[in-house]
Motif scaffolding. Structure first.
Motif, PDB file in Angstrom:
ATOM      1  N   UNK A  75      -5.622  -4.877  12.802  1.00 16.61           N
ATOM      2  CA  UNK A  75      -6.698  -4.543  11.756  1.00 16.61           C
ATOM      3  C   UNK A  75      -6.592  -3.191  11.276  1.00 16.61           C
ATOM      4  N   UNK A  76      -6.851  -2.393  12.119  1.00 15.71           N
ATOM      5  CA  UNK A  76      -6.814  -0.946  11.849  1.00 15.71           C
ATOM      6  C   UNK A  76      -5.531  -0.396  11.337  1.00 15.71           C
ATOM      7  N   UNK A  77      -4.378  -1.105  11.936  1.00 15.32           N
ATOM      8  CA  UNK A  77      -3.178  -0.618  11.050  1.00 15.32           C
ATOM      9  C   UNK A  77      -3.007  -1.120   9.733  1.00 15.32           C
ATOM     10  N   UNK A  78      -3.442  -2.333   9.623  1.00 20.09           N
ATOM     11  CA  UNK A  78      -3.522  -3.072   8.190  1.00 20.09           C
ATOM     12  C   UNK A  78      -4.615  -2.198   7.068  1.00 20.09           C
ATOM     13  N   UNK A  79      -5.564  -1.681   7.727  1.00 19.00           N
ATOM     14  CA  UNK A  79      -6.427  -0.926   6.748  1.00 19.00           C
ATOM     15  C   UNK A  79      -5.739   0.246   6.303  1.00 19.00           C
ATOM     16  N   UNK A  80      -5.045   0.985   7.281  1.00 24.24           N
ATOM     17  CA  UNK A  80      -4.478   2.338   7.218  1.00 24.24           C
ATOM     18  C   UNK A  80      -3.451   2.038   6.073  1.00 24.24           C
ATOM     19  N   UNK A  81      -2.568   1.090   6.240  1.00 20.01           N
ATOM     20  CA  UNK A  81      -1.453   0.550   5.291  1.00 20.01           C
ATOM     21  C   UNK A  81      -2.106   0.387   3.797  1.00 20.01           C
ATOM     22  N   UNK A  82      -3.061  -0.464   3.903  1.00 18.41           N
ATOM     23  CA  UNK A  82      -3.683  -0.859   2.480  1.00 18.41           C
ATOM     24  C   UNK A  82      -4.199   0.228   1.581  1.00 18.41           C
ATOM     25  N   UNK A  83      -5.065   1.182   2.389  1.00 16.28           N
ATOM     26  CA  UNK A  83      -5.528   2.443   1.650  1.00 16.28           C
ATOM     27  C   UNK A  83      -4.418   3.344   1.134  1.00 16.28           C
ATOM     28  N   UNK A  84      -3.232   3.246   1.975  1.00 13.86           N
ATOM     29  CA  UNK A  84      -2.179   4.050   1.317  1.00 13.86           C
ATOM     30  C   UNK A  84      -1.495   3.623   0.062  1.00 13.86           C
ATOM     31  N   UNK A  85      -1.374   2.076   0.394  1.00 17.63           N
ATOM     32  CA  UNK A  85      -0.569   1.355  -0.960  1.00 17.63           C
ATOM     33  C   UNK A  85      -1.612   1.483  -2.108  1.00 17.63           C
ATOM     34  N   UNK A  86      -3.064   1.475  -1.738  1.00 19.09           N
ATOM     35  CA  UNK A  86      -3.904   1.424  -3.033  1.00 19.09           C
ATOM     36  C   UNK A  86      -3.891   2.904  -3.792  1.00 19.09           C
ATOM     37  N   UNK A  87      -3.576   4.029  -2.941  1.00 22.14           N
ATOM     38  CA  UNK A  87      -3.334   5.185  -3.568  1.00 22.14           C
ATOM     39  C   UNK A  87      -1.982   5.291  -4.394  1.00 22.14           C
ATOM     40  N   UNK A  88      -0.918   4.694  -3.632  1.00 24.36           N
ATOM     41  CA  UNK A  88       0.213   4.854  -4.155  1.00 24.36           C
ATOM     42  C   UNK A  88       0.490   3.921  -5.406  1.00 24.36           C
ATOM     43  N   UNK A  89       0.063   2.870  -5.476  1.00 27.43           N
ATOM     44  CA  UNK A  89       0.119   1.820  -6.567  1.00 27.43           C
ATOM     45  C   UNK A  89      -0.848   2.291  -7.804  1.00 27.43           C
ATOM     46  N   UNK A  90      -1.860   3.244  -7.601  1.00 28.94           N
ATOM     47  CA  UNK A  90      -2.582   3.776  -8.695  1.00 28.94           C
ATOM     48  C   UNK A  90      -1.888   4.244  -9.737  1.00 28.94           C
ATOM     49  N   UNK A  91      -0.816   5.092  -9.087  1.00 33.63           N
ATOM     50  CA  UNK A  91      -0.177   5.988  -9.867  1.00 33.63           C
ATOM     51  C   UNK A  91       1.078   5.199 -10.394  1.00 33.63           C
ATOM     52  N   UNK A  92       1.934   4.429  -9.417  1.00 32.71           N
ATOM     53  CA  UNK A  92       2.867   3.882  -9.836  1.00 32.71           C
ATOM     54  C   UNK A  92       2.754   2.632 -11.066  1.00 32.71           C
ATOM     55  N   UNK A  93       1.793   1.993 -10.654  1.00 30.86           N
ATOM     56  CA  UNK A  93       1.356   0.700 -11.801  1.00 30.86           C
ATOM     57  C   UNK A  93       0.954   1.357 -13.022  1.00 30.86           C
ATOM     58  N   UNK A  94       0.239   2.464 -13.162  1.00 30.25           N
ATOM     59  CA  UNK A  94      -0.107   3.186 -14.378  1.00 30.25           C
ATOM     60  C   UNK A  94       1.273   3.520 -15.086  1.00 30.25           C
ATOM     61  N   UNK A  95       2.121   4.039 -14.139  1.00 27.87           N
ATOM     62  CA  UNK A  95       3.123   4.134 -15.077  1.00 27.87           C
ATOM     63  C   UNK A  95       4.027   3.230 -15.500  1.00 27.87           C
ATOM     64  N   UNK A  96       4.034   1.997 -14.872  1.00 26.74           N
ATOM     65  CA  UNK A  96       4.586   0.797 -15.291  1.00 26.74           C
ATOM     66  C   UNK A  96       4.178   0.441 -16.373  1.00 26.74           C
ATOM     67  N   UNK A  97       2.663   0.339 -16.720  1.00 23.45           N
ATOM     68  CA  UNK A  97       2.080  -0.151 -17.983  1.00 23.45           C
ATOM     69  C   UNK A  97       2.670   0.531 -19.017  1.00 23.45           C
ATOM     70  N   UNK A  98       2.686   1.923 -18.750  1.00 23.77           N
ATOM     71  CA  UNK A  98       3.023   2.959 -20.096  1.00 23.77           C
ATOM     72  C   UNK A  98       4.414   2.559 -20.457  1.00 23.77           C
ATOM     73  N   UNK A  99       5.464   2.267 -19.164  1.00 28.82           N
ATOM     74  CA  UNK A  99       6.855   2.100 -19.697  1.00 28.82           C
ATOM     75  C   UNK A  99       7.222   0.896 -20.337  1.00 28.82           C
ATOM     76  N   UNK A 100       6.247  -0.095 -20.082  1.00 31.24           N
ATOM     77  CA  UNK A 100       6.242  -1.479 -20.688  1.00 31.24           C
ATOM     78  C   UNK A 100       5.772  -1.425 -22.148  1.00 31.24           C
TER      79      UNK A 100
END
Ligand code: PCA
Length: 321
Positions: free
Chosen positions: A253-278
């Motif tokens: 659970x602790x490892x999943x939480x760490x991974x989840x928060x890292x992913x959230x931060x990363x996708x905030x940037x990546x997914x906004x970029x995809x919306x723009x590219x599309x």
């Protein structure tokens, strides 16, 4: 003699693995393309690996086993052992769940982590009342505004139908001068196509997963709040596990939480970029819109504090410390 040794070792093999393997069902609300489900699968695989298959958690994504509105009850009533829900959905059960969707209180990831830490004890306490143990959370990227025209101020949204997904977001839609319409994640594209909704506030990930560029033109980065999913296990099932397995579950659970928060931060940037590219028109909010939204934020924090009482005040004080 040889035969007996063989049978004994075979017995040992069977006993150490599958014969006593425990199988758990884990319903999750969102589909495989969504990061919370990817985190849930990572979590389940870790446990499977570390227990040599003795605790086998099967992830049933996208509401395939149990629909989102039923997951909390299903784990509480021991229909399943473990599950995931969007915290804000439970807003009417207790104010601490509402807090997860209160806008313009914690709008960046550092603040959201702080707010989570400040509210975690209360969150765990309320889950415990239902016989549930909190295992981990996964944040979504910040919630931004999708619309079919540029929005300079709230007047531009007046009387439009706004998608909501929790009691708190319905209140937000009211205060924004829009009409709240509750639409589940899986129905978003259809709801836009049939003009059931004209706008929504959700993460760039929601747009990417629903190909929002096909039916919405504008994306305004209002960064209103950072909501979370949470995963909990029924305590009765948890207590049946041996201590070693319990520790593996908590550790995963602790490892999943760490991974989840890292992913959230990363996708905030990546997914906004995809919306723009599309081809979506991505822009920062105007000063006016920002000011109007922050005023609503203050109203909603005030309303929340009134409802949440001393326990709520303590959370906010700890958050602001
Ligand atoms: N996506 C989910 C919850 C929050 C988010 O960013 C949704 O829109 O339903």
């Amino acid at each position: 003699m040889k035969k007996i040794t063989f049978i004994i070792s075979l017995l040992g093999l069977v006993m150490s693995t599958s014969a006593f393997a425990v199988k758990w069902d884990m319903p999750t609300p969102y589909g495989d393309g969504n990061h919370p489900t990817q985190v849930a699968k990572f979590f389940a695989e870790e446990i499977n690996k570390q227990t040599n298959g003795n605790l086998n958690i099967i992830v049933h994504s996208g509401g395939s086993l149990i629909k989102h509105p039923e997951i909390h009850r299903a784990v509480k009533s021991r229909q399943v052992q473990i599950g995931e829900v969007f915290i804000g959905r439970l807003g009417n059960n207790h104010p601490v769940f509402k807090l997860d969707n209160v806008p313009f209180l914690a709008t960046d990831f550092d603040s959201a982590e702080k707010l989570y830490q400040a509210s975690k004890d209360e969150l765990a306490k309320q889950l415990k009342k239902d016989g549930l143990i909190l295992l981990y959370t996964v944040p979504w990227p910040p919630q931004d505004l999708y619309s079919n025209k540029s929005v300079d101020s709230l007047a531009d949204l007046k009387n439009l139908s706004m998608r909501t997904y929790s009691p708190t977001t319905s209140r937000l839609a009211d205060l924004m001068g829009t009409t709240p319409v509750n639409v589940p994640f899986s129905d978003i594209a259809q709801a836009f196509a049939t003009s059931v909704i004209d706008a929504m506030v959700t993460s760039p990930s929601t747009g990417v997963n629903n190909q929002s560029w096909d039916y919405i033109s504008h994306f305004t980065t209002i960064n209103a709040w950072i909501p979370k999913n949470m995963v909990f296990v029924n305590k009765r099932y948890f207590d049946k596990l041996d201590l070693k397995t319990q520790a593996i579950l908590t550790g995963a659970g602790a490892a999943a939480e760490k991974k989840g928060w890292e992913l959230g931060r990363k996708l905030a940037v990546e997914h906004t970029k995809i919306l723009e590219e599309k081809g979506m028109k991505v822009s920062a909010p105007s000063e006016k819109l920002n000011r109007e939204l922050r005023e609503i934020g203050q109203v909603m924090v005030g309303e929340w504090l009134k409802e949440a009482g001393a326990a709520g005040q303590k959370i906010i004080d700890n958050y602001k410390k």
